[in-house]
Write a protein that holds these residues in place. Structure first.
Motif, short mmCIF file in Angstrom:
data_model
loop_
_atom_site.label_atom_id
_atom_site.label_comp_id
_atom_site.label_asym_id
_atom_site.label_seq_id
_atom_site.Cartn_x
_atom_site.Cartn_y
_atom_site.Cartn_z
N GLU A 65 14.95 41.30 59.16
CA GLU A 65 14.64 42.01 60.40
C GLU A 65 14.34 40.99 61.48
O GLU A 65 13.65 40.00 61.24
CB GLU A 65 13.42 42.92 60.19
N VAL A 66 14.85 41.24 62.69
CA VAL A 66 14.59 40.38 63.84
C VAL A 66 14.11 41.25 64.99
O VAL A 66 14.72 42.27 65.29
CB VAL A 66 15.84 39.58 64.27
N ILE A 67 13.01 40.83 65.59
CA ILE A 67 12.48 41.51 66.77
C ILE A 67 12.48 40.49 67.89
O ILE A 67 11.83 39.44 67.79
CB ILE A 67 11.06 42.04 66.52
N SER A 68 13.22 40.78 68.96
CA SER A 68 13.36 39.84 70.07
C SER A 68 12.71 40.42 71.32
O SER A 68 12.95 41.58 71.67
CB SER A 68 14.82 39.53 70.33
N ILE A 69 11.92 39.57 71.96
CA ILE A 69 11.12 39.99 73.11
C ILE A 69 11.43 39.11 74.31
O ILE A 69 11.55 37.89 74.18
CB ILE A 69 9.61 39.84 72.78
#
Length: 187
Positions: free
Chosen positions: A57-61
């Motif tokens: 999982e990747v969460i990019s902000i």
């Protein structure tokens, strides 16, 4: 590894992080297919795209809506993104809601690096890793000092990649932006 020249770019959004730098970051992160990765300050999405191929999982902000748009376009261009969540928000605010982080990468902090590292530290799992990329000397010093204050034993690597161009009279080496890669593991 994705080739630098294949990324969609924007004059107003930094990136992508150069291929050689992305390779070092991937290696230093020890990423696995089970990891939850947060990319804070994703810019054009170079790091997001690489980690989306390797992490669970990747969460990019990013605070810049254009950065989120360009990252989204790059994910689509490379056929990636099924495991990526894009968040257009302030890093400190968005990170508060992300728990059990395996790997946190901070490429942009909007002058909130210490606050961002406090939040990451709270939400990083027991074997979590932090990676900070920094160009400014001040950011490097701030990152190292904050990580030490939080009880980490940070390591810093200064990287300067030069690529050659063949000319009639020889080979010209052209240096790309030097960058520090600061890593720390939770003890």
């Amino acid at each position: 590894m994705l080739d630098d020249k294949d990324f969609i770019k924007s004059c107003d959004v930094p990136g992508p992080t150069k291929e050689a730098i992305r390779a070092i970051i991937l290696y230093k992160s020890e990423v696995t297919s089970k990891d939850k990765v947060v990319d804070c300050g994703c810019g054009t999405g170079g790091i997001t795209c690489e980690f989306s191929q390797r992490a669970g999982e990747v969460i990019s902000i990013d605070t810049d809506p254009e950065a989120i748009d360009v990252t989204s376009k790059n994910l689509k261009k490379f056929g990636l993104g099924d495991n990526v969540t894009l968040i257009n928000d302030n890093g400190s605010k968005a990170l508060k809601n992300i728990k059990d982080i395996d790997i946190a990468i901070v490429g942009g902090s909007g002058r909130q690096l210490e606050n961002i590292l406090d939040i990451i530290n709270e939400n990083l799992n027991s074997k979590g890793r932090i990676i900070i990329t920094a160009i400014l000397v001040d950011t490097k010093v701030e990152a190292i000092n904050k990580l030490k204050d939080l009880g980490y034993n940070p390591k810093i690597m200064e990287v300067n990649v030069s690529n050659g161009r063949v000319l009639d009279r020889g080979v010209l080496m052209i240096s790309e932006n030097p960058i520090a890669i600061i890593t720390a593991k939770k003890r």
